[in-house]
Design an enzyme around this catalytic site. Sequence first.
Site, mmCIF file in Angstrom:
data_model
loop_
_atom_site.group_PDB
_atom_site.id
_atom_site.type_symbol
_atom_site.label_atom_id
_atom_site.label_comp_id
_atom_site.label_asym_id
_atom_site.label_seq_id
_atom_site.Cartn_x
_atom_site.Cartn_y
_atom_site.Cartn_z
ATOM 1 N N GLU A 46 0.860 -1.204 0.000
ATOM 2 C CA GLU A 46 0.000 0.000 0.000
ATOM 3 C C GLU A 46 0.890 1.246 0.000
ATOM 4 O O GLU A 46 1.943 1.250 0.649
ATOM 5 C CB GLU A 46 -0.845 -0.013 1.287
ATOM 6 C CG GLU A 46 -1.671 1.238 1.552
ATOM 7 C CD GLU A 46 -2.276 1.268 2.961
ATOM 8 O OE1 GLU A 46 -1.641 0.745 3.918
ATOM 9 O OE2 GLU A 46 -3.384 1.810 3.110
ATOM 10 N N ASN A 106 -7.055 6.231 -1.820
ATOM 11 C CA ASN A 106 -5.948 5.328 -1.517
ATOM 12 C C ASN A 106 -6.131 4.148 -2.476
ATOM 13 O O ASN A 106 -7.011 3.318 -2.286
ATOM 14 C CB ASN A 106 -6.029 4.897 -0.052
ATOM 15 C CG ASN A 106 -4.839 4.062 0.381
ATOM 16 O OD1 ASN A 106 -4.104 3.526 -0.439
ATOM 17 N ND2 ASN A 106 -4.663 3.933 1.691
ATOM 18 N N LYS A 123 -9.424 2.018 -1.976
ATOM 19 C CA LYS A 123 -9.653 1.473 -0.632
ATOM 20 C C LYS A 123 -11.016 1.871 -0.077
ATOM 21 O O LYS A 123 -11.346 3.064 -0.029
ATOM 22 C CB LYS A 123 -8.536 1.953 0.297
ATOM 23 C CG LYS A 123 -8.548 1.373 1.700
ATOM 24 C CD LYS A 123 -7.272 1.812 2.427
ATOM 25 C CE LYS A 123 -7.141 1.251 3.814
ATOM 26 N NZ LYS A 123 -5.845 1.662 4.433
ATOM 27 N N GLU A 142 -6.170 8.743 7.730
ATOM 28 C CA GLU A 142 -6.676 8.316 6.408
ATOM 29 C C GLU A 142 -8.046 8.908 6.112
ATOM 30 O O GLU A 142 -8.362 9.257 4.982
ATOM 31 C CB GLU A 142 -6.729 6.796 6.312
ATOM 32 C CG GLU A 142 -5.366 6.175 6.078
ATOM 33 C CD GLU A 142 -5.462 4.732 5.636
ATOM 34 O OE1 GLU A 142 -6.009 4.477 4.564
ATOM 35 O OE2 GLU A 142 -4.983 3.872 6.391
ATOM 36 N N CYS A 168 -4.878 -3.018 2.822
ATOM 37 C CA CYS A 168 -4.593 -2.932 4.263
ATOM 38 C C CYS A 168 -5.783 -3.248 5.142
ATOM 39 O O CYS A 168 -6.171 -4.390 5.297
ATOM 40 C CB CYS A 168 -3.990 -1.574 4.585
ATOM 41 S SG CYS A 168 -3.223 -1.586 6.221
ATOM 42 N N ASN A 193 0.274 -0.925 5.345
ATOM 43 C CA ASN A 193 1.163 -0.175 6.240
ATOM 44 C C ASN A 193 0.524 -0.313 7.613
ATOM 45 O O ASN A 193 -0.413 0.432 7.944
ATOM 46 C CB ASN A 193 1.205 1.307 5.895
ATOM 47 C CG ASN A 193 1.991 1.632 4.640
ATOM 48 O OD1 ASN A 193 3.072 2.201 4.680
ATOM 49 N ND2 ASN A 193 1.421 1.286 3.493
HETATM 50 N N1 CDV Z 1 -3.062 1.420 6.588
HETATM 51 C C1 CDV Z 1 -4.010 0.785 7.327
HETATM 52 O O1 CDV Z 1 -5.132 0.587 6.875
HETATM 53 N N2 CDV Z 1 -3.644 0.453 8.576
HETATM 54 C C2 CDV Z 1 -4.548 -0.182 9.505
HETATM 55 C C3 CDV Z 1 -4.200 0.177 10.923
HETATM 56 C C4 CDV Z 1 -4.634 1.536 11.241
HETATM 57 C C5 CDV Z 1 -4.817 -0.776 11.902
HETATM 58 C C6 CDV Z 1 -4.554 -1.683 9.351
HETATM 59 O O2 CDV Z 1 -5.655 -2.261 9.307
HETATM 60 O O3 CDV Z 1 -3.506 -2.306 9.343
#
Ligand code: CDV
Length: 306
Positions: A46, A106, A123, A142, A168, A193
């Site tokens: 990501e 994103n 996303k 975000e 993510c 991330n």
């Molecule tokens: N970049 C993300 O979406 N990170 C989230 C954190 C905030 C928990 C994740 O689900 O890994």
Amino acid sequence: MRERVIGAAQMGPIQKSDSREVVVSRMLSLLDQAADQGCDLVVYPELALTTFFPRWYMEDQSEIDGWFEREMPNAATQPLFDRARAHGVAISFGYAELTPEGHHFNASILTDRQGHIVGKYRKVHLPGHVEYDAARDFQHLEKRYFEPGDLGFETFDNEGTLMGMCICNDRRWPETWRVMGLQGVELVMLGYNTPSVNSQNRGEGLSERLYHSELSVTAGAYQNATWAVAVAKAGLEDGFPLMGGTIIVDPDGFVVARTTGEGDELITAHCDMDRCQFGKTTIFDFARHRRVEHYGRITSQTGVER
Ligand code: CDV
């Protein structure tokens, strides 16, 4: 047998001061390694081109927009597309997208082996908050910088494999996987991330975070009989730790390859897409076993209702 050799290109930290060109040169090196090892598809994390900028609170829109890409490919990323085409390797990576209409997403893209973009995802499940939150150990903005994705969870027939993407936080939501599972997805690609610690719970550290990530990806793969590739951006980024834990998961939910460190690291696996068929035609034969008359709440409400 429909084998694809898949590379998961984990990336180490990207600092705020690192240029796109420096980052792309690291991505090229991972791509060359993947080609040497016979990969035909490489998946990157990501927001692969920049530091995880949503940890920083910003008010100046021109500063914010500086983290976004207005076109893809662009001057900085064209070498990646060119090298991928030269190697005959499809790629997928995440980046912050600023559309011509001024929307901020994103996003991630997928190419074929000739370097053409054949799929895009934006996303859907944006974590975090909109305003500065002093109660957190660090920020996760975000919801301030991105709009929720407007493309849903599409799947793409890419060179004979049905592929889907998520990003993510999406991996933690079973709905993400099932919507792609209902299209017969064979490979789900995602980058992340994920901070190594919970900004709202200091008791939750690295081992719990790695476990929850792996639990989500292995469950999603198993319950939808699909291959899955989950790729981290990891290490100490701008002084904040991101976890590794990049994995490739088979359609039975088993991890077949995993990274060991938190730097740039390529792992690969030979993945037979026909292995999805057993699960899809037996225990997870959706047409025979799903009971949609009991699933109405899934789409008619968001929060808990008694
Ligand atoms: N970049 C993300 O979406 N990170 C989230 C954190 C905030 C928990 C994740 O689900 O890994």
